[in-house]
Design a protein around this motif. Structure first.
Motif, PDB file in Angstrom:
ATOM      1  N   MET A  80      11.621 -11.581  88.991  1.00  0.00           N
ATOM      2  CA  MET A  80      11.504 -10.535  88.002  1.00  0.00           C
ATOM      3  C   MET A  80      10.061 -10.388  87.520  1.00  0.00           C
ATOM      4  N   LEU A  81       9.339 -11.493  87.420  1.00  0.00           N
ATOM      5  CA  LEU A  81       7.940 -11.408  86.993  1.00  0.00           C
ATOM      6  C   LEU A  81       7.093 -10.624  87.986  1.00  0.00           C
ATOM      7  N   ASP A  82       7.431 -10.724  89.263  1.00  0.00           N
ATOM      8  CA  ASP A  82       6.719  -9.920  90.267  1.00  0.00           C
ATOM      9  C   ASP A  82       6.892  -8.434  89.982  1.00  0.00           C
ATOM     10  N   ARG A  83       8.091  -8.039  89.590  1.00  0.00           N
ATOM     11  CA  ARG A  83       8.373  -6.627  89.319  1.00  0.00           C
ATOM     12  C   ARG A  83       7.651  -6.180  88.052  1.00  0.00           C
ATOM     13  N   ILE A  84       7.761  -6.958  86.985  1.00  0.00           N
ATOM     14  CA  ILE A  84       7.182  -6.557  85.698  1.00  0.00           C
ATOM     15  C   ILE A  84       5.660  -6.559  85.756  1.00  0.00           C
ATOM     16  N   GLY A  85       5.079  -7.521  86.478  1.00  0.00           N
ATOM     17  CA  GLY A  85       3.630  -7.643  86.533  1.00  0.00           C
ATOM     18  C   GLY A  85       2.956  -6.762  87.567  1.00  0.00           C
ATOM     19  N   ASP A  86       3.736  -6.061  88.353  1.00  0.00           N
ATOM     20  CA  ASP A  86       3.195  -5.187  89.391  1.00  0.00           C
ATOM     21  C   ASP A  86       2.411  -4.034  88.758  1.00  0.00           C
ATOM     22  N   LYS A  87       1.273  -3.736  89.342  1.00  0.00           N
ATOM     23  CA  LYS A  87       0.396  -2.671  88.834  1.00  0.00           C
ATOM     24  C   LYS A  87       1.139  -1.358  88.618  1.00  0.00           C
ATOM     25  N   TRP A  88       1.897  -0.934  89.609  1.00  0.00           N
ATOM     26  CA  TRP A  88       2.558   0.363  89.527  1.00  0.00           C
ATOM     27  C   TRP A  88       3.698   0.337  88.522  1.00  0.00           C
ATOM     28  N   THR A  89       4.367  -0.798  88.377  1.00  0.00           N
ATOM     29  CA  THR A  89       5.422  -0.924  87.373  1.00  0.00           C
ATOM     30  C   THR A  89       4.836  -0.797  85.979  1.00  0.00           C
ATOM     31  N   VAL A  90       3.726  -1.493  85.736  1.00  0.00           N
ATOM     32  CA  VAL A  90       3.069  -1.429  84.430  1.00  0.00           C
ATOM     33  C   VAL A  90       2.673   0.007  84.111  1.00  0.00           C
ATOM     34  N   LEU A  91       2.066   0.689  85.057  1.00  0.00           N
ATOM     35  CA  LEU A  91       1.636   2.064  84.829  1.00  0.00           C
ATOM     36  C   LEU A  91       2.824   3.018  84.662  1.00  0.00           C
ATOM     37  N   THR A  92       3.884   2.802  85.410  1.00  0.00           N
ATOM     38  CA  THR A  92       5.065   3.662  85.310  1.00  0.00           C
ATOM     39  C   THR A  92       5.757   3.479  83.964  1.00  0.00           C
ATOM     40  N   ILE A  93       5.958   2.234  83.556  1.00  0.00           N
ATOM     41  CA  ILE A  93       6.610   1.976  82.273  1.00  0.00           C
ATOM     42  C   ILE A  93       5.763   2.505  81.118  1.00  0.00           C
ATOM     43  N   SER A  94       4.460   2.268  81.172  1.00  0.00           N
ATOM     44  CA  SER A  94       3.614   2.754  80.082  1.00  0.00           C
ATOM     45  C   SER A  94       3.601   4.283  80.044  1.00  0.00           C
ATOM     46  N   THR A  95       3.651   4.931  81.201  1.00  0.00           N
ATOM     47  CA  THR A  95       3.683   6.399  81.244  1.00  0.00           C
ATOM     48  C   THR A  95       5.007   6.933  80.695  1.00  0.00           C
ATOM     49  N   LEU A  96       6.100   6.281  81.039  1.00  0.00           N
ATOM     50  CA  LEU A  96       7.416   6.723  80.559  1.00  0.00           C
ATOM     51  C   LEU A  96       7.669   6.347  79.099  1.00  0.00           C
ATOM     52  N   SER A  97       6.795   5.547  78.511  1.00  0.00           N
ATOM     53  CA  SER A  97       6.995   5.160  77.111  1.00  0.00           C
ATOM     54  C   SER A  97       6.919   6.367  76.178  1.00  0.00           C
ATOM     55  N   ALA A  98       6.279   7.435  76.616  1.00  0.00           N
ATOM     56  CA  ALA A  98       6.165   8.648  75.801  1.00  0.00           C
ATOM     57  C   ALA A  98       7.426   9.511  75.875  1.00  0.00           C
ATOM     58  N   GLY A  99       8.292   9.246  76.832  1.00  0.00           N
ATOM     59  CA  GLY A  99       9.520  10.025  76.980  1.00  0.00           C
ATOM     60  C   GLY A  99       9.814  10.326  78.430  1.00  0.00           C
ATOM     61  N   SER A 100      10.911  11.032  78.669  1.00  0.00           N
ATOM     62  CA  SER A 100      11.333  11.322  80.042  1.00  0.00           C
ATOM     63  C   SER A 100      10.347  12.267  80.718  1.00  0.00           C
ATOM     64  N   LEU A 101      10.226  12.098  82.028  1.00  0.00           N
ATOM     65  CA  LEU A 101       9.325  12.931  82.815  1.00  0.00           C
ATOM     66  C   LEU A 101       9.968  13.285  84.149  1.00  0.00           C
TER      67      LEU A 101
ATOM     68  N   SER B 191       7.289  14.942  89.533  1.00  0.00           N
ATOM     69  CA  SER B 191       5.940  15.471  89.770  1.00  0.00           C
ATOM     70  C   SER B 191       5.014  15.208  88.581  1.00  0.00           C
ATOM     71  N   ASP B 192       5.541  15.290  87.363  1.00  0.00           N
ATOM     72  CA  ASP B 192       4.725  15.007  86.183  1.00  0.00           C
ATOM     73  C   ASP B 192       4.375  13.530  86.111  1.00  0.00           C
ATOM     74  N   LEU B 193       5.320  12.698  86.496  1.00  0.00           N
ATOM     75  CA  LEU B 193       5.079  11.252  86.515  1.00  0.00           C
ATOM     76  C   LEU B 193       3.998  10.907  87.533  1.00  0.00           C
ATOM     77  N   GLN B 194       4.090  11.499  88.719  1.00  0.00           N
ATOM     78  CA  GLN B 194       3.094  11.245  89.757  1.00  0.00           C
ATOM     79  C   GLN B 194       1.712  11.724  89.318  1.00  0.00           C
ATOM     80  N   ALA B 195       1.650  12.865  88.669  1.00  0.00           N
ATOM     81  CA  ALA B 195       0.366  13.400  88.209  1.00  0.00           C
ATOM     82  C   ALA B 195      -0.228  12.559  87.090  1.00  0.00           C
ATOM     83  N   SER B 196       0.604  11.830  86.364  1.00  0.00           N
ATOM     84  CA  SER B 196       0.144  11.021  85.233  1.00  0.00           C
ATOM     85  C   SER B 196      -0.309   9.621  85.626  1.00  0.00           C
TER      86      SER B 196
END
Length: 117
Positions: A1-22, A25-30
């Motif tokens: 599980m730490l591999d998943r949470i610590g993964d670069k793309w996971t961190v960026l995806t979770i932080s991007t989705l923290s503002a709300g649903s996307l 295409s908007d997620l990819q652009a962000s």
């Protein structure tokens, strides 16, 4: 599980989705630098782990939105702390990497230090 949470793309995806649903295409652009394949793979893993939900709407053209679950939202503080730490120490780490390129690592690095002292 730490591999998943610590993964670069996971961190960026979770932080991007923290503002709300996307939408996808908007997620990819962000998320700068993420490929379509990597985003799709990351989203599938996060959905499998119960950290995001995927909602498909029966529209033309089809619309799909991604949103953090309660479990995913519980990671926001940890993810943001990791992102803040990385931003704070980016220059120092970059300097260490550059120095390592010049001096090497392990025994070679220790030998350089010993001969310099």
């Amino acid at each position: 599980m730490l591999d998943r949470i610590g993964d670069k793309w996971t961190v960026l995806t979770i932080s991007t989705l923290s503002a709300g649903s996307l939408r996808y295409s908007d997620l990819q652009a962000s998320i700068p630098g993420i490929s379509q394949r990597m985003l799709t793979q990351t989203l599938k893993h996060l959905e499998r782990d119960g950290l995001i939900t995927r909602t498909a709407y029966a529209e033309v053209p089809p619309r799909v939105e991604y949103e953090l679950t309660d479990l995913g939202r519980s990671l926001i503080d940890a993810v943001m702390a990791m992102a803040d730490w990385a931003a704070t120490h980016h220059s120092e780490i970059a300097g260490n990497r550059a120095a390592s390129e010049l001096t090497g690592v392990g025994r070679a690095k220790a030998a350089v230090r010993a001969s310099a002292g």
